[in-house]
Scaffold this active site. Structure first.
Site, PDB file in Angstrom:
ATOM      1  N   GLU A   1      47.817  40.883  63.292  1.00 59.57           N
ATOM      2  CA  GLU A   1      48.891  41.860  63.064  1.00 59.57           C
ATOM      3  C   GLU A   1      48.327  43.017  62.264  1.00 59.57           C
ATOM      4  OE1 GLU A   1      51.849  39.780  60.805  1.00 59.57           O
ATOM      5  OE2 GLU A   1      51.853  38.104  62.217  1.00 59.57           O
TER       6      GLU A   1
ATOM      7  N   CYS B   1      36.763  62.356  20.931  1.00 53.29           N
ATOM      8  CA  CYS B   1      37.303  63.214  19.897  1.00 53.29           C
ATOM      9  C   CYS B   1      37.808  62.258  18.825  1.00 53.29           C
ATOM     10  CB  CYS B   1      38.445  64.040  20.460  1.00 53.29           C
ATOM     11  SG  CYS B   1      39.321  64.892  19.160  1.00 53.29           S
TER      12      CYS B   1
ATOM     13  N   ASP C   1      50.671  49.161  55.016  1.00 55.49           N
ATOM     14  CA  ASP C   1      50.407  49.537  53.630  1.00 55.49           C
ATOM     15  C   ASP C   1      51.698  49.995  52.959  1.00 55.49           C
ATOM     16  OD1 ASP C   1      48.975  49.941  51.392  1.00 55.49           O
ATOM     17  OD2 ASP C   1      47.897  51.708  52.082  1.00 55.49           O
TER      18      ASP C   1
ATOM     19  N   TYR D   1      57.584  39.828  58.992  1.00 54.62           N
ATOM     20  CA  TYR D   1      56.547  39.016  59.637  1.00 54.62           C
ATOM     21  C   TYR D   1      56.399  37.601  59.089  1.00 54.62           C
ATOM     22  CZ  TYR D   1      54.261  41.152  55.609  1.00 54.62           C
ATOM     23  OH  TYR D   1      53.993  41.598  54.354  1.00 54.62           O
TER      24      TYR D   1
ATOM     25  N   CYS E   1      44.369  65.432  16.756  1.00 51.62           N
ATOM     26  CA  CYS E   1      44.279  65.801  18.168  1.00 51.62           C
ATOM     27  C   CYS E   1      45.588  65.466  18.884  1.00 51.62           C
ATOM     28  CB  CYS E   1      43.122  65.048  18.806  1.00 51.62           C
ATOM     29  SG  CYS E   1      42.952  65.392  20.547  1.00 51.62           S
TER      30      CYS E   1
ATOM     31  N   LYS F   1      39.942  44.311  55.945  1.00 55.89           N
ATOM     32  CA  LYS F   1      40.225  45.644  55.393  1.00 55.89           C
ATOM     33  C   LYS F   1      39.355  46.677  56.089  1.00 55.89           C
ATOM     34  CE  LYS F   1      43.054  45.042  51.757  1.00 55.89           C
ATOM     35  NZ  LYS F   1      43.149  45.611  50.471  1.00 55.89           N
TER      36      LYS F   1
ATOM     37  N   LYS G   1      48.049  45.386  59.132  1.00 62.19           N
ATOM     38  CA  LYS G   1      48.355  45.212  57.707  1.00 62.19           C
ATOM     39  C   LYS G   1      49.040  46.494  57.255  1.00 62.19           C
ATOM     40  CE  LYS G   1      46.554  43.525  53.364  1.00 62.19           C
ATOM     41  NZ  LYS G   1      47.012  44.539  52.439  1.00 62.19           N
TER      42      LYS G   1
ATOM     43  N   CYS H   1      36.462  69.314  21.474  1.00 64.51           N
ATOM     44  CA  CYS H   1      37.569  68.677  22.182  1.00 64.51           C
ATOM     45  C   CYS H   1      38.446  69.765  22.829  1.00 64.51           C
ATOM     46  CB  CYS H   1      38.386  67.847  21.190  1.00 64.51           C
ATOM     47  SG  CYS H   1      39.931  67.253  21.881  1.00 64.51           S
TER      48      CYS H   1
ATOM     49  N   CYS I   1      41.946  69.816  20.881  1.00 68.47           N
ATOM     50  CA  CYS I   1      42.142  70.250  19.497  1.00 68.47           C
ATOM     51  C   CYS I   1      40.962  71.046  18.947  1.00 68.47           C
ATOM     52  CB  CYS I   1      42.417  69.045  18.601  1.00 68.47           C
ATOM     53  SG  CYS I   1      40.970  68.008  18.396  1.00 68.47           S
TER      54      CYS I   1
HETATM   55  P1  AMP Z   1      47.025  42.325  49.099  1.00 71.04           P
HETATM   56  O1  AMP Z   1      48.205  42.907  48.375  1.00 71.04           O
HETATM   57  O2  AMP Z   1      45.933  43.300  49.390  1.00 71.04           O
HETATM   58  O3  AMP Z   1      46.569  41.027  48.529  1.00 71.04           O
HETATM   59  O4  AMP Z   1      47.548  41.978  50.557  1.00 71.04           O
HETATM   60  C1  AMP Z   1      48.608  41.104  50.746  1.00 71.04           C
HETATM   61  C2  AMP Z   1      49.823  41.872  51.136  1.00 71.04           C
HETATM   62  O5  AMP Z   1      49.667  42.493  52.401  1.00 71.04           O
HETATM   63  C3  AMP Z   1      51.010  41.013  51.329  1.00 71.04           C
HETATM   64  O6  AMP Z   1      51.613  40.709  50.116  1.00 71.04           O
HETATM   65  C4  AMP Z   1      51.895  41.871  52.197  1.00 71.04           C
HETATM   66  O7  AMP Z   1      52.737  42.640  51.360  1.00 71.04           O
HETATM   67  C5  AMP Z   1      50.951  42.831  52.876  1.00 71.04           C
HETATM   68  N1  AMP Z   1      51.020  42.800  54.327  1.00 71.04           N
HETATM   69  C6  AMP Z   1      51.128  43.892  55.103  1.00 71.04           C
HETATM   70  N2  AMP Z   1      51.190  43.580  56.382  1.00 71.04           N
HETATM   71  C7  AMP Z   1      51.129  42.238  56.479  1.00 71.04           C
HETATM   72  C8  AMP Z   1      51.170  41.306  57.544  1.00 71.04           C
HETATM   73  N3  AMP Z   1      51.258  41.701  58.817  1.00 71.04           N
HETATM   74  N4  AMP Z   1      51.089  39.990  57.251  1.00 71.04           N
HETATM   75  C9  AMP Z   1      50.981  39.579  55.962  1.00 71.04           C
HETATM   76  N5  AMP Z   1      50.946  40.410  54.910  1.00 71.04           N
HETATM   77  C10 AMP Z   1      51.020  41.731  55.152  1.00 71.04           C
END
Ligand code: AMP
Length: 722
Positions: A130, A446, A134, A246, A451, A334, A132, A428, A431
């Protein structure tokens, strides 16, 4: 059938029947609106116009208003954040821990994870890949099919209750679909996923914030997390938040054999599930999916920072289990860090709250790994030199996911002519006082008490328990005093008038709409505490001044050797570093502090304001001061007595001896325990007499040197082969 019997259906009256149809209409409208919301927000494929949707919604609102008996918190009309006070998010304990994920930073690491899975199970099982996302983790609890709670991940065990805010997020169903419910096996479900803000909405939000003079969010992840934790749900509602679900806390709560079926079920139950998924049986497929995601990353409408690979079967997941931090059955691949080039417009110096001065690269803003980078730390002067970056250079900026942006170096061919190497300024920037670089340290500091950049922390430290212990004078009050320019340094506290303090605005409005002030009672308490603080021991003052490396214990040690400000200030660098437990670095730090003109001024003001700055030493010595005027140095381990260095030093000090840390010509005796090293040699080289442990023990019995020197095991100078 009589008239009367016609009006009675199933025991209900005619008005009940009318109500029944109203109830039905309401229910049908709700389902209809839910479906359109799903089409619009999840499928991105609306089938009716906005106007038609609004019309359905209005009809539902009117019916609910006319029939409050049919109100339902799961109704789509209830997404509007009501006037609920969420100023404090209460804690929520998750049904089971919300784990983090282990990372694979390369394909090799991803392979190594697959090796581990294979060797644990005997074969490589089916895997689900899946994206990941962000964003921010989210947990949704459904009780009997209705959303009852939404929580953040928090520390994994306990999160924050953000239900009111999450109710405003359109793609979160307030209740599960009929189809979804058919596979539910437990009354309560905790479902998990990610809440995020699309890239475009993030950009728009930041533009709006900018136009209104508000600060910008660094990236979509922060914008999502910030929007989720708003005190006013209406603000959350105004932000474009979306979810991808998910996971489930307890897989036995639904009919699904694994991750793939879970995703199917989530979809059928009305959730937004990311369509970019792949079920793989071969390593090459996993890798191909990761590579394709990496290529498509920039084109996706939301940020991703990798691919999550999960063992599909729940049974096998159970076999693999968890480490303390993360599941063994999943890994986050990653994406490699992103690098971009941009112009280094300037190098400025930022003064931290502890006085550390850090060079900061001011960059032409550039988008790296999903967020705009306009500044990056250059750490210290040596680092600037090592990277050889100059103002005007085209530099390489690198960022990996949530990692702080970093400057890797510059492109030599693009360096402008006549550019100059950068050096840390001598003064500094906040200050103007001279910066100090301690030996062995890369950081310039400093050390001025005056300051402004460091003022807040210094002032809070002064009032803290182990320092002057000024009860009532907390963080917030100090911030207000600083903001109003009433206090700049610690001496200013003692010029405060109680009556003025009582009127200090606290930056809040009370229920009557009037500004909240500190008040007479608090002011009087603080005034008393301030007066009391003037009589406290010098060691507290010394600690309170916040001299670098001088903690509470060091301050006490110093005050034992120098029980007043005069005595301490008269000590040379050498003398200071000779005090037991005071090293060269500490001594240097103390001396630079005491020699700084701003500090001299603040200390003088404190004294004028009534500070005694003397130490009350423990009771007068009961021992005869037979060793007064003699200086001892201890080295090696005292094995026979088992005494620690400081116990031994205390024993000598009881007889008036001075104990220092290094051997010089002025040293009277060096006491050598087992395995004494360089100090022993130095004593021999300088001709300083040495005592062995037996002699030392004889010495501290009565404080008599004669007795010690005559003690059986020692020779005249206590020399003994070791
Ligand atoms: P990390 O915070 O880097 O340890 O990564 C873990 C986090 O990735 C989890 O807590 C989720 O919030 C997030 N995450 C995003 N997409 C997914 C996914 N498809 N499956 C599981 N975790 C995910």
């Amino acid at each position: 059938m009589s008239e009367a019997s016609k009006t009675i259906i199933g025991g209900d009256t005619a008005s009940d029947q009318a109500n029944l149809s109203v109830r039905e209409r309401i229910e049908r409208l709700r389902r209809e609106i839910e479906q359109h919301t799903y089409n619009y927000y999840v499928l991105d494929a609306p089938v009716i116009s906005d106007a038609a949707f609004d019309s359905l919604m209005r009809e539902l609102q009117e019916l609910e208003r006319a029939h409050p008996e049919f109100q339902d918190p799961s109704s789509p009309t209830q997404r509007v954040g009501g006037a609920v006070d969420t100023s404090q998010f209460s804690a929520v304990v998750h049904e089971s821990r919300m784990y983090s994920l282990d990372n694979a930073m390369s394909f090799e690491e991803l392979d190594a994870w697959m090796d581990r899975v294979e060797s644990a199970l005997g074969y490589l099982p089916e895997l689900v890949c899946e994206l990941k996302i962000d964003g921010s983790s989210l947990a949704l609890t459904f009780q009997d099919g209705r959303l009852v709670r939404a929580a953040t991940r928090g520390d994994g065990t306990t999160g924050e209750d953000v239900t009111v805010n999450v109710r405003t997020v359109h793609d979160v169903p307030l209740r599960l679909t009929e189809e979804g419910l058919t596979k539910v096996l437990a009354p309560s479900l905790e479902l998990r996923g990610e809440i995020y803000m699309p890239k475009l909405s993030f950009k728009t939000l930041n533009e709006q914030n900018h136009a209104q003079g508000k600060s910008a969010f660094a990236n979509p992840r922060n914008a999502a997390a910030g929007s989720l934790r708003q005190k006013d749900p209406k603000v959350t509602k105004s932000r474009d938040l979306r979810t991808f679900m998910y996971a489930i806390a307890d897989e036995s709560a639904i009919e699904a054999a694994g991750q793939w079926e879970l995703l199917e079920w989530l979809k059928s139950a009305g959730f937004h599930v990311n369509p970019d998924v792949c079920r793989c049986t071969k390593r090459s497929e996993v890798r191909a999916f990761c590579e394709s995601c990496l290529k498509r990353r920039a084109d996706l409408p939301y940020d991703i920072d990798g691919v999550v690979v999960k063992v599909d079967s729940f049974a096998l997941q159970g076999e693999l289990g968890f480490t303390a931090r993360a599941p063994r059955w999943a890994i986050a691949y990653k994406f490699p860090p992103e690098e971009k080039t941009t112009l280094l417009r300037d190098i400025t110096v930022q003064v931290g709250r502890t006085g550390a001065c850090t060079p900061v690269a001011e960059l032409e803003p550039v988008l790296v790994a999903g967020s705009v980078v306009a500044r990056a730390t250059l750490h210290n002067e040596d680092e600037v030199a090592r990277k050889d970056v100059r103002v005007g250079d085209t530099v390489i900026v690198r960022k990996a996911g949530d990692v702080i942006p970093e400057i890797l170096g510059h492109i030599p061919s693009l360096r402008p002519e006549g550019s100059q190497a950068w050096f840390m300024p001598h003064e500094c920037p906040s200050c103007g006082s001279p910066l100090v670089r301690e030996e062995g340290e890369a950081v310039y500091r400093c050390v001025s008490l005056d300051c402004p950049a460091q003022a807040h922390e210094r002032l809070v430290h002064w009032a803290s328990r182990d320092a002057l212990d000024i009860e009532g004078l907390g963080d917030e009050i100090i911030q207000r005093l600083l903001e109003r320019g009433i206090v700049h340094d610690v001496a200013d506290f003692y010029l405060l008038e109680e009556a003025d303090l009582a009127l200090l605005p606290m930056g809040r409005i009370n229920k009557e709409g009037e500004p909240v002030v500190l008040g007479a009672k608090n002011a009087s308490k603080i005034a008393q505490q301030l007066a009391l603080s003037k009589t406290k021991d010098f060691s507290r003052v010394l600690f309170g001044l916040g001299i670098r490396h001088v903690g509470k214990t060091t301050a006490q040690v110093l005050c034992e050797a120098y029980p007043s400000y005069e005595a301490l200030n008269a000590a040379t660098l050498e003398e200071l570093s000779g005090v037991e437990r005071i090293g060269q670095v500490m001594a240097q730090s103390i001396r630079s502090f005491l020699d700084n003109p701003d500090n001299i001024r603040v200390i003088a003001r404190l004294r004028d304001l009534g500070f005694e700055m003397t130490e009350t030493l423990p009771d007068a010595p009961a021992r005869p001061q037979t060793l007064a005027g003699l200086t001892f140095v201890l080295t090696g381990t005292l094995v026979e007595s088992g005494m620690s260095r400081s116990q031994a030093a205390d024993a000598l000090k009881e007889f008036g001896a001075k104990v220092t840390g290094s051997v010089s010509k002025k040293t009277s005796y060096v006491v050598c325990g087992m395995d004494a090293g360089s100090k022993h040699e130095k004593a021999l080289a300088l001709g300083v007499p040495v005592l062995n442990e037996a002699q030392f023990l004889a010495l501290i019995r009565r404080g008599s040197l004669e007795e010690a020197l005559a003690s059986a095991e020692g020779g005249l100078f206590g020399e003994r082969e070791r």
